[in-house]
Every structure is written in C-alpha cells, then in structure tokens.
Design a protein around this motif. Structure first.
Motif, PDB file in Angstrom:
ATOM      1  N   LYS A  58      64.602  92.505  47.598  1.00 29.82           N
ATOM      2  CA  LYS A  58      65.542  91.588  48.326  1.00 29.82           C
ATOM      3  C   LYS A  58      65.725  90.203  47.590  1.00 29.82           C
ATOM      4  O   LYS A  58      66.701  89.858  46.981  1.00 29.82           O
ATOM      5  CB  LYS A  58      65.034  91.459  49.699  1.00 29.82           C
ATOM      6  CG  LYS A  58      66.174  90.576  50.430  1.00 29.82           C
ATOM      7  CD  LYS A  58      65.555  90.333  51.845  1.00 29.82           C
ATOM      8  CE  LYS A  58      64.517  89.112  51.896  1.00 29.82           C
ATOM      9  NZ  LYS A  58      65.052  88.012  51.448  1.00 29.82           N
ATOM     10  N   THR A  59      64.485  89.420  47.436  1.00 30.70           N
ATOM     11  CA  THR A  59      64.681  88.078  47.147  1.00 30.70           C
ATOM     12  C   THR A  59      64.885  87.973  45.670  1.00 30.70           C
ATOM     13  O   THR A  59      64.224  88.446  44.867  1.00 30.70           O
ATOM     14  CB  THR A  59      63.317  87.142  47.547  1.00 30.70           C
ATOM     15  OG1 THR A  59      63.104  87.470  49.012  1.00 30.70           O
ATOM     16  CG2 THR A  59      63.778  85.675  47.389  1.00 30.70           C
ATOM     17  N   LEU A 118      68.921  91.266  45.471  1.00 27.13           N
ATOM     18  CA  LEU A 118      70.004  91.152  46.349  1.00 27.13           C
ATOM     19  C   LEU A 118      70.555  89.927  46.758  1.00 27.13           C
ATOM     20  O   LEU A 118      71.742  89.869  47.037  1.00 27.13           O
ATOM     21  CB  LEU A 118      69.729  91.912  47.823  1.00 27.13           C
ATOM     22  CG  LEU A 118      69.521  93.516  47.537  1.00 27.13           C
ATOM     23  CD1 LEU A 118      68.977  94.369  48.730  1.00 27.13           C
ATOM     24  CD2 LEU A 118      70.656  94.229  46.985  1.00 27.13           C
ATOM     25  N   THR A 119      69.646  88.932  46.792  1.00 35.87           N
ATOM     26  CA  THR A 119      70.090  87.579  47.022  1.00 35.87           C
ATOM     27  C   THR A 119      69.891  86.921  45.871  1.00 35.87           C
ATOM     28  O   THR A 119      69.039  87.324  45.078  1.00 35.87           O
ATOM     29  CB  THR A 119      69.250  86.998  48.357  1.00 35.87           C
ATOM     30  OG1 THR A 119      67.838  86.705  47.617  1.00 35.87           O
ATOM     31  CG2 THR A 119      69.121  87.919  49.321  1.00 35.87           C
ATOM     32  N   MET A 128      65.582  99.443  50.185  1.00 32.91           N
ATOM     33  CA  MET A 128      65.325  97.865  50.171  1.00 32.91           C
ATOM     34  C   MET A 128      63.753  97.759  50.558  1.00 32.91           C
ATOM     35  O   MET A 128      63.421  98.000  51.522  1.00 32.91           O
ATOM     36  CB  MET A 128      66.210  97.127  50.869  1.00 32.91           C
ATOM     37  CG  MET A 128      65.838  95.251  50.523  1.00 32.91           C
ATOM     38  SD  MET A 128      67.027  94.580  51.358  1.00 32.91           S
ATOM     39  CE  MET A 128      66.203  94.142  53.128  1.00 32.91           C
ATOM     40  N   SER A 161      60.694  94.812  50.260  1.00 32.41           N
ATOM     41  CA  SER A 161      60.668  93.410  50.078  1.00 32.41           C
ATOM     42  C   SER A 161      59.198  92.753  50.643  1.00 32.41           C
ATOM     43  O   SER A 161      58.569  93.444  51.429  1.00 32.41           O
ATOM     44  CB  SER A 161      61.768  92.752  50.893  1.00 32.41           C
ATOM     45  OG  SER A 161      61.734  91.429  50.781  1.00 32.41           O
ATOM     46  N   CYS A 164      64.823  90.362  56.181  1.00 33.37           N
ATOM     47  CA  CYS A 164      65.066  91.639  55.729  1.00 33.37           C
ATOM     48  C   CYS A 164      66.313  92.479  56.680  1.00 33.37           C
ATOM     49  O   CYS A 164      67.139  93.066  56.058  1.00 33.37           O
ATOM     50  CB  CYS A 164      63.860  92.843  55.467  1.00 33.37           C
ATOM     51  SG  CYS A 164      62.948  92.058  54.421  1.00 33.37           S
ATOM     52  N   VAL A 210      69.525  91.199  55.861  1.00 32.34           N
ATOM     53  CA  VAL A 210      70.221  91.601  54.686  1.00 32.34           C
ATOM     54  C   VAL A 210      70.764  93.078  54.930  1.00 32.34           C
ATOM     55  O   VAL A 210      71.920  93.152  54.505  1.00 32.34           O
ATOM     56  CB  VAL A 210      69.084  91.232  53.724  1.00 32.34           C
ATOM     57  CG1 VAL A 210      69.979  91.744  52.464  1.00 32.34           C
ATOM     58  CG2 VAL A 210      68.972  89.797  53.314  1.00 32.34           C
ATOM     59  N   PHE A 258      64.965 100.197  54.983  1.00 35.98           N
ATOM     60  CA  PHE A 258      64.224  99.004  54.425  1.00 35.98           C
ATOM     61  C   PHE A 258      62.750  99.008  54.664  1.00 35.98           C
ATOM     62  O   PHE A 258      62.517  99.364  56.014  1.00 35.98           O
ATOM     63  CB  PHE A 258      65.067  97.851  54.360  1.00 35.98           C
ATOM     64  CG  PHE A 258      64.976  97.190  56.004  1.00 35.98           C
ATOM     65  CD1 PHE A 258      64.047  96.558  56.228  1.00 35.98           C
ATOM     66  CD2 PHE A 258      65.955  97.670  56.628  1.00 35.98           C
ATOM     67  CE1 PHE A 258      64.047  95.869  57.441  1.00 35.98           C
ATOM     68  CE2 PHE A 258      65.985  97.265  57.950  1.00 35.98           C
ATOM     69  CZ  PHE A 258      65.013  96.260  58.366  1.00 35.98           C
TER      70      PHE A 258
END
Lengths: 49, 761
Positions: free
Chosen positions: B451-452, B455-456, B586, B588, B595, B598, B607
């Motif tokens: 994620k961090t 995706l972001t 996902m 994370s 999460c 997102v 996820f």
C-alpha cells in the motif's frame, strides 16, 4: 591473376587499418559519451581552463 | 535555470521529497582517490539534457576552488568531478542552485563495463572477418577456380582464426560452462556447428576441395554477437538508470566519541554502543535507541506506516527510517550487519522465488533443439555411409546439416524481441533488469500490491484547502516552509507568491510543530492538544481529525486535514489488471482502517493489513503453492523479502535501495499504469518470441531435408541463414509498431485519497 598478389594484401591491410582504428577509438574512450559529443560540438567557445 | 524541457524520451519526474542533500562527509566517503591528493566524485544528474546544461555545469563547477575539473557525460547523465584538498567543495549545492538535482553515485572501480567493451570488440573483429571472407566467397561462387580458389580459401582460413578465437570465445566459454554443469543452452549447438564447420573447411582447403564454409561460420558469429551486444546495451542502460537514482540508505553516520570528539564513520564500522548524531533529514543507519532529542520519524519505507511517528528518548528506532524534524542522538544497538536492513536482505535471500527456478524460453527450446539437430546430423552421416561407403562425402554432408541447422535465427529469435520490448518500456520510463523478467511477467495471474508508497504516494496531501481562510492558509504555508515534516511540505505547497508574512524567530519544536512571532502575534502550526499548545476555542471539532492546526496567540484559526494521496490512475490500473485476467491483492504493514479505506476506493476485494515482512513472504508462498504465478509490486524495506519471493517483481523509483535492486522492473514515473503497460508489452513480446521460434523451426523443416540429401552448397547455406535471420528480426521489430496503451499522465481528476487515521501517539 598475379594482380591478386598485390590486391589482396592491400584490401586486407585497409580493412585491418579500419579495424585497428575502431578498436583504438573504443579504447581511448571516444564511445563513452556519444550524446555528449553530439551536443558539445554546438558550444561556441572553449572554457578558459 | 535548467535550460530545457526534459525530453519525452526519459523524463525522470521524481518528487524530491525523500532525497536529502548528501553531507560533505558522505561525499568524501563515496569519492575515490586518484592518487596525489586528487579525488574524484561521481554524481548522477538525471536532468542534464543539452549543450547548455553541459556548459553551465562544467563552468560553474570549474570555478570552485579546489576543483580540478568537471566532465559531464550526457549519455549516462553523470558528472565526474576531480578535486583536491581536505575540504569537500560544495558541488551538490552549486548544482542545486543551477537547478540540477544531483545524487551521489557509487562507481564500482575497475568494473567499468568490461563485458560491453569485450562484446563490441568481438563484434568489430567478427564483422571485419565476415566482410572480408564474404568478399572472397563471392568470388569463389562467381567462378574462381583452381589455384585462385585455393588461395582465397587459404586467406579466408587465416582471417577466420582471430574471429573464431576472439569472438567465438564468448560462445565456447558459455557452452563449456553449460556442458560442465550438465545443462544445455543455445551456445552448445552454436559452438559445435561453428567449430566443426571450420574444421571441415580447413580439411577441404588442404585437399583442394571446392566447398569451404568459412563464411558461414564467421558470419554466424557476427549475427549472433550483434544480437547479444544489443541485449547487453539495453540491460546496461536500465541498470545505469536505476543506479543513478538517489540512494536512500545512509552511507555513514556522525559518531559521538566518549571524549566529545566527532567522527564520520561508514555504516559498516559502526559498533553497538556507539552514540550517533542524526540530524533532521537524515536516515537512521543502524538499529538503535534514542538517548536525546525528540522528532518525527517517517517509517513509510521501513514498515509501511503512512503517518509520521512521534518519538521521544528511550524509544527504539529501526535502520532505514527518516528523521524528519529534530536532531536525535541514538545509541546503536546493532551493527549494520545485524540491523533491520540486513535482516531484510537475509529474509529476501532465504525467500528464493520463482526467478531461481525459472528456465529461459531459449534454454528450454535449445534443450530440445540441440539433441534433435545433433542426432539428425549423426543419422545423416550413418545413412550416407551405409548408402555409399564414402566416408568423406558422408562427413561433408553431415556437417552441412549441422551448419544449416545452426541456430542463427533461433539465437536471435528471443533476444531481438526482448531488446525491442525493453526499448519500448524504457521509453515509457520502465527499466527491465533482464529478458527473463519479461518472460516471467507474461505468465502472472495474481498481482500483489503493497500500500504505502506503491498504491499511494506515501506523501500526505491537504484535502480541505478550499474550506480554509485563504489568508490563514498563506500564513500557514509561509510557516510550513521552514519544516521538513511531510504535513508541512503539503501545506507549504499552497504558499502565495511573494509571501507577505515575514516571520521573526521561527523555531521548530520537534514533535510539536513550528512557532513564529510576527508583529506581536505568536503563530503556531502543529498538532492540536499537546501540552503547551493547548488551544481553548476556535475551529475545534469542525474537522473530524484535525491533528494539525494553526493557532494565533493560542486560538485555533485553521485546522488541516490530510490524506495519503493515491498514485495517479491507481483505480483504473486495478480495472485494467482485472481485464487482463490478473486478480489483485493488497498486503500492507499499515493499520486495518487505512487499508480498508484504500481497498474500498480502489475496489480491491482481498487485502491483509498489519503484516510483518515475513507475513508478506508467507502470503506469497501460499499463493505460489496454490499454483499461482505472483507479481509483487512494492517499495518499502519491508517489501523487499516479498519482492524476492514473488515470481516477478516491480518497484517504483522511490523504493528503498535494496528493493530497487531486488525488483525485476523499476518504473520511474509517478503513474501506476506502468504495471499494466509492462504486463502488456511482456505478453506481446512472449507472443512474438513464440512466433519467431516457430519461424526458425519451419525454416529448419524446409532446409534440413535439402541438406540431408546433400544438395547444400556454401552459397545456399549463406543465403538461407541470412534470410531466416532477417525474417526473425523483421518479425521482432513489429513490436515497435504495436499500438500500445499510451501512458496517461497524472491528472488531478483521478487523484482521490484516503484519510490517515488520527495520529496515534
């Protein structure tokens, strides 16, 4: 056909000359920065140093 | 004053938020001695672009004291600076003033791409030989006879010797290596074919025979070497581009000795128990415990948490996190080789993924191809022996079979497509480590995203700017410009031109915020509700989790809300992947709340939050065991083991150094659409490779019977081999013509975000 005795060494010598020229250029770093060389030619003046 | 617009060919649109100017000690550590007090530092300057750039950089650096000279290499986008003395000249700062961002660059001394020069030399030698031998061969084909033909054959034999030993050596060594380890690769039939062709031609020449295959054996080497060199150049270009990115790991640290003296030591020499000074903006080099100071730490690269963490003395810190706001003194608790970073490397090595077991298409084909070809040649020999009893004729024909089947087209079939594909990706800002990565990517059916930072963007964005009084926003922006905290940077982006507010006495209180006075008013920008920052009334409660507020003499006048901005097109990328038959998941290290947000926005069904690095690896191993081919996309240190465990991996350019090195693909641009693009190109390349192999096999199916019946002359062999090579190259180039989904640039309309949970500490 005796002309071949001259012509073949001449042809090979010229070819070898080109080959050594290329290898020398490669070794002396002339292919390190092709893009840079293309741009540098556009510079007006040499830097002072 | 960067002179020109970055070219379309490779725009390194990287945000510079994560990079910090290297300290002079760090530069010194990375420089190398040229002897006689002279040192050289190599800097990577990605934005150098034209003659004016070269001029500006070389003159500006040359003017510095102690600098002997600076030389820009435009092809590799690097500057080599030679300087003397103890003091490091401020060249990074000078470059920064000129508008060029520079990164330190580790040049492996002596390893100046010897392979490439060897390959180019081999191409030159074999090209020279092939050209001359072909000239002589043409005269033979057009009717030279008797003594003249023998002379031509002898000269050809002589010219072929250096080509075979020098250029052919590359293939002979590789073939020998493969055979010794009981494997088969494409170089085995090449080596066998070339050397047998030469041996037979030499025998023919000695016995005044009329067919010699010197031209075939040498031009074969020439063609194959061209393919190999292009392949190498492409990979090298990708590798250089990746290495030129800013290094995110600390090279060394300032060590505070017991007697108060300070030393800058390389990371490898830091021992547990040493006290280290970490300035704001530096990365923490080894695991440690905070002794003095308070600050905010950006753990996004290390753990995947998106919100900066507030730390105080006594707390433990991991190697690799970024110190944002205040100076810290930490005591090292582990040496670099036992730190978090090294542990990640070990985990990655332990989690040996699909890469290690993957066998290249070319190797798989040649494992089938070589025995078939060699058996056919043997059968031909036996057949002619049985039929005629003329062993000379039988051997000649059997070797002609070997020559005609020598995998000229097959040797080019795979690399030429991969070179074209890699170039295609390179133009779109995607670096490929090697050809096998593309083959592996073409087979994936599950994409796992971190994620961090993946995706972001891992950077907060101010979301409620429109509801804040513009005057207050301007004040906040001017204040925020004084801090490195990610929230401050987000606010500072809203600064008005000219900046009306001239603050006096701006101080940053690490972990709290910024304070400044202006015409008798005290402004504070920082977190709400900390001791001494109590705000009694004002905008409280208006915005749900206004962790950050602006106060004027203790009254809240504005509060700010942030979200972690999603990468451009993240949503549409998920849809594209689904359309391509790849399901998305996902993983994370962040909290379940964040999460979940997102996942909802991006419509990701599956996820797993709050995962440890080993948890990610386990998840990938479970998927692999279930028969899936997993693509891992991630950027953090905590993703690195997972990148190693997956079948194939992609990392953004902002990823941690070891992650970037572990990943098969690295994309330089912000948009996540690099992932479906790479998948698309890889699949198309896979299709073309299979077509090319089919072409090569059809060619053999036609040519081999002709050879078996003894109708092949050197002329036919030369024509057939060149024609099949050209056909394969032409087919490979079709990839250039494919209309690929153009990389849609980041548009603010697709920027949606998620809200970080209220600050936890």
């Amino acid at each position: 056909m005796t002309i071949l005795v001259y012509l073949m060494p001449v042809a090979l010598f010229l070819g070898a000359l080109g080959l050594t020229g290329f290898l020398w250029a490669l070794k002396s770093g002339q292919y390190e920065d092709l893009d840079g060389a293309a741009e540098r030619i556009l510079r007006d003046d040499k830097p002072e140093r | 004053m960067s002179c020109c617009v970055p070219s379309a060919e490779l725009a390194l649109d990287l945000t510079s938020t994560t990079s910090v100017l290297p300290s002079s000690q760090e530069i010194r550590l990375a420089s190398r001695s040229l002897g006689d007090d002279l040192r050289q530092t190599d800097l990577s300057v990605p934005t150098v672009h034209c003659a004016a750039c070269i001029q500006a950089i070389e003159t500006a650096l040359g003017k510095l004291d102690q600098v002997e000279g600076a030389r820009v290499n435009l092809s590799t986008k690097r500057v080599a600076v030679r300087w003397r003395g103890n003091e490091v000249p401020p060249f990074v700062a000078v470059l920064g003033r000129l508008g060029y961002e520079a990164h330190l660059f580790d040049l492996e001394v002596g390893d100046k791409d010897k392979t490439l020069s060897a390959l180019i030399r081999a191409v030159a030698v074999s090209g020279f030989a092939a050209g001359n031998i072909m000239l002589l061969s043409v005269s033979v084909w057009s009717g030279a006879e008797g003594a003249t033909r023998d002379l031509f054959h002898w000269v050809s034999a002589l010219i072929a010797i250096p080509a075979l030993t020098f250029a052919g050596g590359i293939f002979f060594r590789s073939a020998w290596n493969a055979l010794r380890h009981g494997r088969m690769n494409m170089d085995v039939p090449i080596a066998v074919g070339v050397s047998l062709a030469y041996a037979m031609s030499l025998y023919e020449t000695i016995n005044n025979g009329d067919h010699a295959y010197f031209d075939a054996s040498v031009s074969l080497l020439f063609f194959l070497l061209i393919g190999r060199t292009l392949d190498h150049v492409m990979r090298e270009r990708a590798r250089t581009a990746v290495k030129g990115l800013s290094q995110l790991a600390a090279r060394g640290a300032m060590v505070l000795r017991g007697d108060g003296s300070r030393d800058y030591l390389p990371v490898g020499e830091i021992q547990p128990g040493m006290q280290l000074l970490i300035a704001a903006g530096e990365r923490i080099p080894v695991d440690g415990r905070i002794i003095r100071g308070a600050s905010d730490l950006d753990c996004s690269l290390a753990s995947g948490e998106s919100t900066p963490k507030n730390v105080a003395p006594g707390e433990a810190v991991q190697a690799g996190v970024l110190n944002l706001t205040g100076p810290l003194t930490i005591e090292a608790t582990a040496a670099a080789k036992d730190s978090f970073l090294a542990e990640m490397v070990r985990l990655m090595e332990a989690a040996e993924g699909g890469q290690a077991h993957y066998r290249r298409i070319a190797d798989r084909v040649s494992a089938l191809y070589a025995p078939v070809v060699h058996l056919t040649a043997l059968a031909t020999f036996l057949g002619w022996m049985a039929a005629t009893g003329d062993w000379h004729r039988a051997i000649t024909i059997a070797i002609a079979v070997l020559i005609i089947t020598c995998p000229c087209a097959l040797g080019l079939a795979v690399p030429i497509v991969q070179v074209v594909a890699a170039r295609r990706l390179f133009e779109n800002g995607i670096m490929v480590k090697d050809g096998s990565a593309m083959e592996r990517l073409a087979t994936v059916d599950i994409a796992v995203f971190d994620k961090t930072g993946t995706l972001t963007l891992g950077q907060p964005r101010l979301v409620n700017a429109s509801s804040i009084d513009p005057a207050m926003l301007a004040v906040a922006a001017d204040l925020a410009a004084h801090s490195r905290h990610p929230f401050s940077k987000a606010i500072a982006g809203f600064a008005t031109r000219g900046g009306q507010h001239k603050f006096r006495a701006v101080t940053e209180h690490p972990g709290f915020g910024i304070e400044a006075t202006d015409a008798g008013n005290t402004w504070r920008l920082g977190r709400r509700g900390r001791a001494g920052w109590k705000a009694r009334t004002g905008g409280e409660g208006k915005h749900g989790y206004g962790g950050t507020v602006l106060t004027k003499n203790g009254m809240i006048v504005a509060s700010f809300a942030f979200e972690d901005a999603l990468r451009a097109d993240a949503g549409s990328v998920m849809a594209q992947l689904n359309d391509a038959g790849v399901s998305v998941e996902m993983l994370s290290g962040d909290t379940a709340d964040v999460c979940g947000d997102v996942a909802r926005i991006l419509a990701i069904d599956r996820f797993v939050p709050a995962l440890l690095p080993s948890g990610k690896v386990e998840r990938i191993e479970v998927l692999t065991k279930a028969g899936h081919k997993v693509l891992m996309v991630g950027d953090g240190l905590n993703d690195t083991p997972a990148l190693g465990a997956a079948h194939v991996s992609i990392a953004p350019a902002t990823a941690a150094d070891i992650g970037r090195n572990a990943a098969d693909f690295v994309f330089l641009r912000e948009s996540l659409s690099a992932v479906p693009l790479a998948l698309d190109v890889s699949r198309k390349a896979g299709r073309l490779i299979r077509q090319n192999i089919a072409i090569a096999i059809i060619y053999n199916a036609v040519a081999v019977p002709i050879a078996i019946f003894g109708n092949v002359t050197p002329l036919i062999a030369a024509v057939a081999m060149s024609a099949s090579s050209l056909l394969v190259i032409g087919n490979g180039l079709r990839l250039q013509g494919f209309r690929l989904a153009e990389l849609t640039r980041a548009s603010s309309a697709t920027h949606s975000g998620i809200h970080p949970s209220a600050r936890s500490s």
